[in-house]
Every structure is written in structure tokens, then in C-alpha cells.
Design an enzyme around this catalytic site. Structure first.
Site, PDB file in Angstrom:
ATOM      1  N   HIS A   1       0.852  -1.100   0.019  1.00 51.58           N
ATOM      2  CA  HIS A   1       0.105  -0.004  -0.066  1.00 51.58           C
ATOM      3  C   HIS A   1       0.819   1.281  -0.230  1.00 51.58           C
ATOM      4  O   HIS A   1       0.483   2.436  -0.014  1.00 51.58           O
ATOM      5  CB  HIS A   1      -0.764   0.195   1.279  1.00 51.58           C
ATOM      6  CG  HIS A   1      -2.077  -1.085   1.284  1.00 51.58           C
ATOM      7  ND1 HIS A   1      -2.023  -2.086   1.381  1.00 51.58           N
ATOM      8  CD2 HIS A   1      -3.267  -1.048   0.595  1.00 51.58           C
ATOM      9  CE1 HIS A   1      -3.032  -2.953   1.412  1.00 51.58           C
ATOM     10  NE2 HIS A   1      -3.794  -2.478   0.734  1.00 51.58           N
TER      11      HIS A   1
ATOM     12  N   HIS B   1      -2.378  -6.343  -5.744  1.00 53.65           N
ATOM     13  CA  HIS B   1      -2.223  -7.542  -4.856  1.00 53.65           C
ATOM     14  C   HIS B   1      -3.817  -8.022  -4.737  1.00 53.65           C
ATOM     15  O   HIS B   1      -5.035  -7.037  -4.855  1.00 53.65           O
ATOM     16  CB  HIS B   1      -1.737  -7.276  -3.335  1.00 53.65           C
ATOM     17  CG  HIS B   1      -2.580  -6.158  -2.662  1.00 53.65           C
ATOM     18  ND1 HIS B   1      -2.267  -4.712  -2.995  1.00 53.65           N
ATOM     19  CD2 HIS B   1      -3.343  -6.068  -1.766  1.00 53.65           C
ATOM     20  CE1 HIS B   1      -2.988  -3.921  -2.341  1.00 53.65           C
ATOM     21  NE2 HIS B   1      -3.720  -4.807  -1.478  1.00 53.65           N
TER      22      HIS B   1
ATOM     23  N   CYS C   1     -13.772  -5.825   4.019  1.00 49.93           N
ATOM     24  CA  CYS C   1     -12.904  -5.800   2.953  1.00 49.93           C
ATOM     25  C   CYS C   1     -11.688  -6.580   3.692  1.00 49.93           C
ATOM     26  O   CYS C   1     -11.483  -6.649   4.877  1.00 49.93           O
ATOM     27  CB  CYS C   1     -12.312  -4.547   2.657  1.00 49.93           C
ATOM     28  SG  CYS C   1     -13.831  -3.613   1.717  1.00 49.93           S
TER      29      CYS C   1
ATOM     30  N   HIS D   1      -7.839  -8.864   2.919  1.00 53.87           N
ATOM     31  CA  HIS D   1      -6.599  -9.476   1.972  1.00 53.87           C
ATOM     32  C   HIS D   1      -6.366 -10.948   2.232  1.00 53.87           C
ATOM     33  O   HIS D   1      -6.261 -11.320   3.540  1.00 53.87           O
ATOM     34  CB  HIS D   1      -5.287  -8.906   2.089  1.00 53.87           C
ATOM     35  CG  HIS D   1      -5.143  -7.273   1.972  1.00 53.87           C
ATOM     36  ND1 HIS D   1      -5.567  -6.577   2.932  1.00 53.87           N
ATOM     37  CD2 HIS D   1      -5.310  -6.714   0.682  1.00 53.87           C
ATOM     38  CE1 HIS D   1      -5.346  -5.199   2.393  1.00 53.87           C
ATOM     39  NE2 HIS D   1      -5.312  -5.320   1.152  1.00 53.87           N
TER      40      HIS D   1
ATOM     41  N   GLU E   1     -14.438  -8.475  12.220  1.00 50.10           N
ATOM     42  CA  GLU E   1     -14.880  -7.121  12.139  1.00 50.10           C
ATOM     43  C   GLU E   1     -16.186  -6.910  12.751  1.00 50.10           C
ATOM     44  O   GLU E   1     -16.497  -6.176  13.234  1.00 50.10           O
ATOM     45  CB  GLU E   1     -14.713  -6.612  10.649  1.00 50.10           C
ATOM     46  CG  GLU E   1     -13.355  -6.282  10.257  1.00 50.10           C
ATOM     47  CD  GLU E   1     -13.226  -5.441   8.847  1.00 50.10           C
ATOM     48  OE1 GLU E   1     -14.099  -4.957   8.473  1.00 50.10           O
ATOM     49  OE2 GLU E   1     -12.227  -5.621   8.362  1.00 50.10           O
TER      50      GLU E   1
ATOM     51  N   GLU F   1      -4.217   2.032  -2.411  1.00 52.26           N
ATOM     52  CA  GLU F   1      -5.155   0.778  -2.639  1.00 52.26           C
ATOM     53  C   GLU F   1      -4.609   0.637  -3.922  1.00 52.26           C
ATOM     54  O   GLU F   1      -5.318   1.138  -4.846  1.00 52.26           O
ATOM     55  CB  GLU F   1      -6.786   0.781  -2.426  1.00 52.26           C
ATOM     56  CG  GLU F   1      -7.006   1.345  -1.037  1.00 52.26           C
ATOM     57  CD  GLU F   1      -7.133   0.151   0.013  1.00 52.26           C
ATOM     58  OE1 GLU F   1      -6.481  -1.109  -0.512  1.00 52.26           O
ATOM     59  OE2 GLU F   1      -7.324   0.371   1.050  1.00 52.26           O
TER      60      GLU F   1
ATOM     61  N   GLU G   1      -5.752  -2.731  -6.289  1.00 55.70           N
ATOM     62  CA  GLU G   1      -6.270  -4.284  -5.673  1.00 55.70           C
ATOM     63  C   GLU G   1      -7.108  -4.980  -6.757  1.00 55.70           C
ATOM     64  O   GLU G   1      -7.739  -4.362  -7.716  1.00 55.70           O
ATOM     65  CB  GLU G   1      -7.115  -4.186  -4.389  1.00 55.70           C
ATOM     66  CG  GLU G   1      -6.390  -3.683  -3.257  1.00 55.70           C
ATOM     67  CD  GLU G   1      -7.135  -3.468  -2.038  1.00 55.70           C
ATOM     68  OE1 GLU G   1      -6.405  -3.732  -1.004  1.00 55.70           O
ATOM     69  OE2 GLU G   1      -8.248  -3.460  -1.970  1.00 55.70           O
TER      70      GLU G   1
END
Length: 176
Positions: free
Chosen positions: A28, A35, A70, A72, A90, A116, A118
Site C-alpha cells: 500500500h 495484490h 474488506c 486480503h 470485524e 489501494e 487491488e
């Protein structure tokens, strides 16, 4: 315990093919490294979508409204497995998820300078229970009808994470 910024993400080519790994922090850092990521949309029985306002401590797009969650996946980790874990972490939520598309985007956070970039797998699920947000991750939640959300996005785009409109478009495209 390793900080989230030091965890590894999977770097990818524009077609989604894995090409290596980097820490979240490095991926980032401007100009950003492409990614793998995921964005989850949860819908209640009334057709409303769950939004979260990202916590003030988030390193990217803090206090912006976004989809349910959201994150990864780690290198080689199945996207649905990682997304289910983040939903629980979360929001204290468990839901069956289905991938409905992929959305590639790049956006710089004007406040933090982070980027970002992505290859974002869009996942959808149904949920009809209590939401128990972790205050370190989520400032607030709200259930909104998609048409109302689209109007809000048009009128007040800076209140929302830059990926949200594209995530909604990917979901909408899957409905055709």
C-alpha cells in the site's frame, strides 16, 4: 501477534495470476503494488446492504463508509476462507459467501498517502442477525437499500471508500 500491516498479501498480475508476496504496508506504499483482496456485500431479507464506517485508526480511508468488510487473503489462502474470517473479526458475523465478480482498482488516500491497488474479489452473502462490530475496525454500521446507497454515492462521494461503487457495479452485473 504480528500487526495487520506486517502480514503478507499475494501480489498478482492484472489477470489475477499470483506473482509473489509483500507485506500489507509495502503493498500500500505509493505507487502501490497490485495484490489480491476481497470485498464482501451482505444483504438482509429486505434487500438492504450492510455498510460499515471504517474506524478512525484505519491506515487507509479511515472514517469512510464501505461495504460490510474488506481484506486480503494471505498468499495461497482461499478468498472465501479469508473473507469469512474477516466478517467474524470485524462484525461478529457468519455468512455463506459466493464470489460474483472481480473488480480491479487503484486509489490513493489523500489523508494517509497510502494507495489501494487491488485485484478485488467481490463476495455476496445473506445475513439476518445481530452485528457486533469490533470498535478497532468499525466506527458504525448501517443497513441501506441499494438504490438509496447509489444516490448517496452520487451526492456525497467523499463520504465513501473509493472502491464501493465498483463493488456495487460488480454485484449488479452478476444479477443480469
Amino acid at each position: 501477534m504480528m500487526s495487520r500491516e506486517q502480514q503478507l498479501v499475494e501480489l498478482v498480475a492484472t489477470d489475477g495470476t499470483a506473482s509473489g508476496s509483500a507485506t500489507v504496508e509495502d503493498a500500500h506504499r505509493a505507487p502501490g503494488r497490485l495484490h489480491r483482496a476481497f470485498s464482501v456485500l451482505l444483504f438482509d431479507p429486505d434487500g438492504r446492504v450492510l455498510l460499515q464506517q471504517r474506524a478512525a485508526v484505519k491506515t487507509r480511508f479511515a472514517l469512510r463508509w464501505a461495504n460490510a468488510c474488506c481484506g486480503h487473503p494471505g498468499p495461497g489462502e482461499p478468498v472465501v476462507v479469508a473473507a469469512a474470517r474477516r466478517l467474524d473479526e470485524e462484525l461478529g458475523v457468519s455468512a455463506s459467501l459466493e464470489e460474483v465478480g472481480v473488480y480491479l482498482y487503484q486509489a490513493a488516500d489523500p489523508d494517509s498517502g497510502r494507495v489501494e491497488f487491488e485485484y478485488d474479489h467481490v463476495l455476496v452473502g445473506a445475513y439476518a442477525g445481530p452485528v457486533r462490530p469490533d470498535p478497532a475496525e468499525v466506527a458504525e454500521t448501517d443497513w441501506v437499500l441499494p438504490a438509496e446507497l447509489e444516490e448517496r454515492l452520487r451526492r456525497f462521494p467523499d463520504f465513501y471508500a473509493p472502491w464501493l461503487a465498483g463493488v456495487l457495479d460488480a454485484w449488479r452485473s452478476s444479477q443480469r
